[in-house]
Design a protein around this motif. Structure first.
Motif, PDB file in Angstrom:
ATOM      1  N   ALA A  84     -33.723  25.730  24.508  1.00  0.00           N
ATOM      2  CA  ALA A  84     -33.890  24.369  24.001  1.00  0.00           C
ATOM      3  C   ALA A  84     -33.313  24.232  22.602  1.00  0.00           C
ATOM      4  O   ALA A  84     -32.599  23.261  22.301  1.00  0.00           O
ATOM      5  CB  ALA A  84     -35.369  23.988  24.011  1.00  0.00           C
ATOM      6  N   ILE A  85     -33.603  25.188  21.722  1.00  0.00           N
ATOM      7  CA  ILE A  85     -33.079  25.143  20.349  1.00  0.00           C
ATOM      8  C   ILE A  85     -31.558  25.194  20.366  1.00  0.00           C
ATOM      9  O   ILE A  85     -30.879  24.420  19.669  1.00  0.00           O
ATOM     10  CB  ILE A  85     -33.662  26.294  19.511  1.00  0.00           C
ATOM     11  N   GLU A  86     -31.000  26.084  21.176  1.00  0.00           N
ATOM     12  CA  GLU A  86     -29.546  26.257  21.210  1.00  0.00           C
ATOM     13  C   GLU A  86     -28.830  25.045  21.784  1.00  0.00           C
ATOM     14  O   GLU A  86     -27.800  24.614  21.251  1.00  0.00           O
ATOM     15  CB  GLU A  86     -29.195  27.512  22.014  1.00  0.00           C
ATOM     16  N   THR A  87     -29.352  24.478  22.876  1.00  0.00           N
ATOM     17  CA  THR A  87     -28.657  23.350  23.492  1.00  0.00           C
ATOM     18  C   THR A  87     -28.748  22.090  22.630  1.00  0.00           C
ATOM     19  O   THR A  87     -27.790  21.313  22.556  1.00  0.00           O
ATOM     20  CB  THR A  87     -29.220  23.059  24.897  1.00  0.00           C
ATOM     21  N   VAL A  88     -29.875  21.888  21.970  1.00  0.00           N
ATOM     22  CA  VAL A  88     -29.988  20.734  21.083  1.00  0.00           C
ATOM     23  C   VAL A  88     -29.119  20.926  19.851  1.00  0.00           C
ATOM     24  O   VAL A  88     -28.491  19.973  19.366  1.00  0.00           O
ATOM     25  CB  VAL A  88     -31.462  20.482  20.700  1.00  0.00           C
ATOM     26  N   ALA A  89     -29.037  22.156  19.341  1.00  0.00           N
ATOM     27  CA  ALA A  89     -28.159  22.433  18.195  1.00  0.00           C
ATOM     28  C   ALA A  89     -26.720  22.078  18.527  1.00  0.00           C
ATOM     29  O   ALA A  89     -25.982  21.522  17.691  1.00  0.00           O
ATOM     30  CB  ALA A  89     -28.273  23.897  17.790  1.00  0.00           C
ATOM     31  N   ALA A  90     -26.296  22.396  19.750  1.00  0.00           N
ATOM     32  CA  ALA A  90     -24.927  22.065  20.161  1.00  0.00           C
ATOM     33  C   ALA A  90     -24.754  20.562  20.329  1.00  0.00           C
ATOM     34  O   ALA A  90     -23.743  19.980  19.908  1.00  0.00           O
ATOM     35  CB  ALA A  90     -24.594  22.789  21.469  1.00  0.00           C
ATOM     36  N   ALA A  91     -25.745  19.904  20.923  1.00  0.00           N
ATOM     37  CA  ALA A  91     -25.637  18.467  21.183  1.00  0.00           C
ATOM     38  C   ALA A  91     -25.597  17.654  19.896  1.00  0.00           C
ATOM     39  O   ALA A  91     -24.884  16.647  19.808  1.00  0.00           O
ATOM     40  CB  ALA A  91     -26.807  18.006  22.055  1.00  0.00           C
ATOM     41  N   ARG A 128     -25.444  20.968   9.974  1.00  0.00           N
ATOM     42  CA  ARG A 128     -24.784  20.428  11.166  1.00  0.00           C
ATOM     43  C   ARG A 128     -25.001  18.924  11.302  1.00  0.00           C
ATOM     44  O   ARG A 128     -24.086  18.181  11.636  1.00  0.00           O
ATOM     45  CB  ARG A 128     -25.309  21.146  12.426  1.00  0.00           C
ATOM     46  N   ILE A 129     -26.196  18.477  11.023  1.00  0.00           N
ATOM     47  CA  ILE A 129     -26.525  17.064  11.172  1.00  0.00           C
ATOM     48  C   ILE A 129     -26.526  16.328   9.841  1.00  0.00           C
ATOM     49  O   ILE A 129     -26.433  15.099   9.780  1.00  0.00           O
ATOM     50  CB  ILE A 129     -27.904  16.903  11.865  1.00  0.00           C
ATOM     51  N   GLY A 130     -26.606  17.097   8.741  1.00  0.00           N
ATOM     52  CA  GLY A 130     -26.667  16.481   7.424  1.00  0.00           C
ATOM     53  C   GLY A 130     -27.883  15.588   7.292  1.00  0.00           C
ATOM     54  O   GLY A 130     -28.981  15.945   7.719  1.00  0.00           O
ATOM     55  N   LEU A 131     -27.682  14.400   6.716  1.00  0.00           N
ATOM     56  CA  LEU A 131     -28.777  13.440   6.548  1.00  0.00           C
ATOM     57  C   LEU A 131     -28.657  12.267   7.515  1.00  0.00           C
ATOM     58  O   LEU A 131     -29.297  11.230   7.316  1.00  0.00           O
ATOM     59  CB  LEU A 131     -28.799  12.929   5.107  1.00  0.00           C
ATOM     60  N   LYS A 132     -27.864  12.421   8.573  1.00  0.00           N
ATOM     61  CA  LYS A 132     -27.692  11.322   9.536  1.00  0.00           C
ATOM     62  C   LYS A 132     -29.025  10.910  10.151  1.00  0.00           C
ATOM     63  O   LYS A 132     -29.343   9.725  10.260  1.00  0.00           O
ATOM     64  CB  LYS A 132     -26.732  11.743  10.648  1.00  0.00           C
ATOM     65  N   CYS A 153     -41.143  13.301   8.138  1.00  0.00           N
ATOM     66  CA  CYS A 153     -41.232  14.693   7.697  1.00  0.00           C
ATOM     67  C   CYS A 153     -39.882  15.353   7.945  1.00  0.00           C
ATOM     68  O   CYS A 153     -39.467  15.518   9.101  1.00  0.00           O
ATOM     69  CB  CYS A 153     -42.329  15.430   8.470  1.00  0.00           C
ATOM     70  N   VAL A 154     -39.183  15.732   6.895  1.00  0.00           N
ATOM     71  CA  VAL A 154     -37.891  16.408   7.047  1.00  0.00           C
ATOM     72  C   VAL A 154     -38.127  17.911   7.150  1.00  0.00           C
ATOM     73  O   VAL A 154     -38.995  18.465   6.469  1.00  0.00           O
ATOM     74  CB  VAL A 154     -36.940  16.083   5.886  1.00  0.00           C
ATOM     75  N   PHE A 155     -37.352  18.577   8.019  1.00  0.00           N
ATOM     76  CA  PHE A 155     -37.546  20.011   8.193  1.00  0.00           C
ATOM     77  C   PHE A 155     -36.278  20.642   8.749  1.00  0.00           C
ATOM     78  O   PHE A 155     -35.434  19.965   9.350  1.00  0.00           O
ATOM     79  CB  PHE A 155     -38.734  20.284   9.122  1.00  0.00           C
ATOM     80  N   PRO A 156     -36.117  21.977   8.573  1.00  0.00           N
ATOM     81  CA  PRO A 156     -34.968  22.698   9.109  1.00  0.00           C
ATOM     82  C   PRO A 156     -35.329  23.369  10.441  1.00  0.00           C
ATOM     83  O   PRO A 156     -36.080  24.338  10.457  1.00  0.00           O
ATOM     84  CB  PRO A 156     -34.689  23.735   8.023  1.00  0.00           C
ATOM     85  N   GLN A 157     -34.803  22.885  11.548  1.00  0.00           N
ATOM     86  CA  GLN A 157     -35.151  23.423  12.861  1.00  0.00           C
ATOM     87  C   GLN A 157     -34.611  24.828  13.080  1.00  0.00           C
ATOM     88  O   GLN A 157     -35.231  25.654  13.748  1.00  0.00           O
ATOM     89  CB  GLN A 157     -34.608  22.497  13.954  1.00  0.00           C
ATOM     90  N   GLU A 158     -33.450  25.118  12.510  1.00  0.00           N
ATOM     91  CA  GLU A 158     -32.747  26.363  12.856  1.00  0.00           C
ATOM     92  C   GLU A 158     -32.731  27.398  11.740  1.00  0.00           C
ATOM     93  O   GLU A 158     -31.875  28.282  11.720  1.00  0.00           O
ATOM     94  CB  GLU A 158     -31.324  26.021  13.292  1.00  0.00           C
ATOM     95  N   GLY A 159     -33.698  27.321  10.861  1.00  0.00           N
ATOM     96  CA  GLY A 159     -33.770  28.285   9.767  1.00  0.00           C
ATOM     97  C   GLY A 159     -33.470  27.626   8.436  1.00  0.00           C
ATOM     98  O   GLY A 159     -32.873  26.547   8.378  1.00  0.00           O
TER      99      GLY A 159
END
Length: 438
Positions: A84-91, A128-132, A153-159
């Motif tokens: 889930a983390i990997e596929t959303v990161a790509a999307a 990857r997404i910046g502030l979009k 709530c802003v947070f870093p999903q991938e580290g």
């Protein structure tokens, strides 16, 4: 006394009491009592509720509006958290601000018609997404303030420590008005350092914290211990929440009691996400699959502030969802085998009063002087609301009707329109709205 609206003959969720009327004036609750009187021909809208249940709206403490409704962009095979983390990161590499806004709007509108009046949404911020996502959800927050109070709530999903540029983006989001900051230590190469940096940001901007935490079934170690330690060190009790904590579902009773005491003592709230946790946990186990859902009702009994929430909607983390918190409460009750009236009422409490406490909403509740945020459920008591998945049929936000969904009518043979004699025909009741005002 004059009112803009009177809700007639409703029951307020909580300790058992008889039906009351609620008078609304200038966006606030002006009076509560039996058979409120108003001056004749003063233009008051009267809405007959026929003894139905009233709540101050549902409180959603953990949802991801920015990455909802993307199933068509993700090819998933294993159903694991890692996938889930990997596929959303790509999307999300292809996300635009307008795309995020449109999908989030669709999801938010579902939540509104399901009776949610307050919400905390988690928004991913990284190189990857910046502030979009942050900008899109800020727009949504402004555009839908008439129906829901939304905090970000802003947070870093991938580290964070292993993702150069992520911290600077979190800092920028906080400088630009993020309501609180979160973390996801289990995706970081240095989880304790991520926790420390999140606390540093929270202290710098005097904002609260909401972590994704301990999202697996191995109870032999927990990042929860470090979060508790930092919370007490910084005096941040009452300002920290943790979500998922599926490890707690694997603890024996004595160990859970120790963890519950630690959480209560530190002032850390817990949000359980039944749909996602049930879907993702236990993958690879062929039989006797564990539920993987932390026992929120038991932690609640230990003095921990607990909420039940939606998390993801129509994405690889949770490929379903209609944003109904009543449905989430009912799902949790099934998982937890909570069937007594008091247990069902506790489940309702964990989508209303307790999440309001988690979000420190001092003006939440049906009380004179509070904002007229009121949702009508098609049932008579809290236990029935959860057991029967009671439909929200009317919503009022700060005194203004935000949605309506009249109760279903049975059209018996020989009756062309309306309801059978003697039946409540809410659809045709005086003052019942024909449509939601634009």
């Amino acid at each position: 006394m004059s009112f803009d609206t009177i809700l007639r003959n409703g029951r307020i969720a909580g300790p058992e009491q008889g039906p009351v009327d609620i008078g609304v004036r200038d966006g606030r609750i002006a009076a509560i009592g039996p058979k409120l009187e108003t001056a004749a021909a003063d233009g008051t809208r009267d809405i007959a509720l026929d003894g139905r249940l009233l709540v101050a709206g549902f409180v959603e403490t953990h949802i991801h509006l920015d990455k909802s409704c993307i199933l068509d962009r993700c090819a998933c095979r294993t159903g694991t958290l890692k996938e889930a983390i990997e596929t959303v990161a790509a999307a999300k590499l292809a996300f635009t601000e307008d795309d995020i806004y449109a999908r989030a709007r669709r999801t938010l509108e579902k939540a509104i018609v399901q009776g949610t009046t307050r919400m905390r949404t988690h928004v991913e911020v990284d190189p990857r997404i910046g502030l979009k996502g942050f900008r899109a959800i800020n727009r949504l927050k402004r555009d839908y303030a008439w129906a829901v109070d939304l905090e970000i709530c802003v947070f870093p999903q991938e580290g964070l420590t292993n993702d150069p540029g992520a911290f600077e983006l979190l800092l920028e989001a906080c400088e630009n008005g993020a309501d609180l900051v979160g973390g996801c230590p289990y995706t970081d190469s240095d989880p304790h350092r991520q926790i420390a940096r999140v606390f540093d940001l929270a202290k710098r901007f005097s904002i609260d914290i909401d972590f994704h935490l301990d999202f697996d079934l191995d109870p032999s170690w927990m990042h929860l211990d470090e979060v508790c330690r930092r919370t007490m060190e910084h005096g941040w009790g009452g300002r920290v929440a943790i979500g998922h904590v599926t490890k707690l579902s694997a603890l024996d009773a004595a160990s859970l009691q120790r963890v519950g005491a630690k959480l209560a003592g530190a002032g850390i709230a817990v949000t359980v996400l039944p749909a996602t946790d049930l879907f993702l946990m236990g993958r690879g186990i062929e039989h006797s699959v564990p539920r993987g859902v932390a026992p929120a009702h038991r932690l609640r009994d230990m003095g921990v502030t607990c909420s039940l929430a939606t998390n993801n909607v129509l994405n690889p983390f949770t490929p379903f969802g209609d944003c109904s918190l009543i449905r989430i409460a009912n799902l949790y009750a099934n998982i937890a085998q909570a069937g007594r009236s008091d247990e069902l009422e506790a489940c309702l409490d964990m989508i209303t009063n307790m999440p309001a406490r988690l979000m420190k909403l001092a003006d939440y509740g049906i009380a004179v002087g509070n904002p007229a945020d009121i949702v009508v459920l098609d049932c008579a008591d809290g236990a029935s609301a959860v057991a029967e998945l009671a439909q929200p049929i009317l919503g009022i936000k700060r005194g203004r009707i935000s949605f309506s969904h009249p109760a279903a009518l049975i059209h018996r043979p020989g009756i062309e329109t309306g309801a059978a004699p003697g039946e409540a025909a809410m659809l045709n009741a005086p003052g019942w709205p024909d449509r939601v005002p634009g």
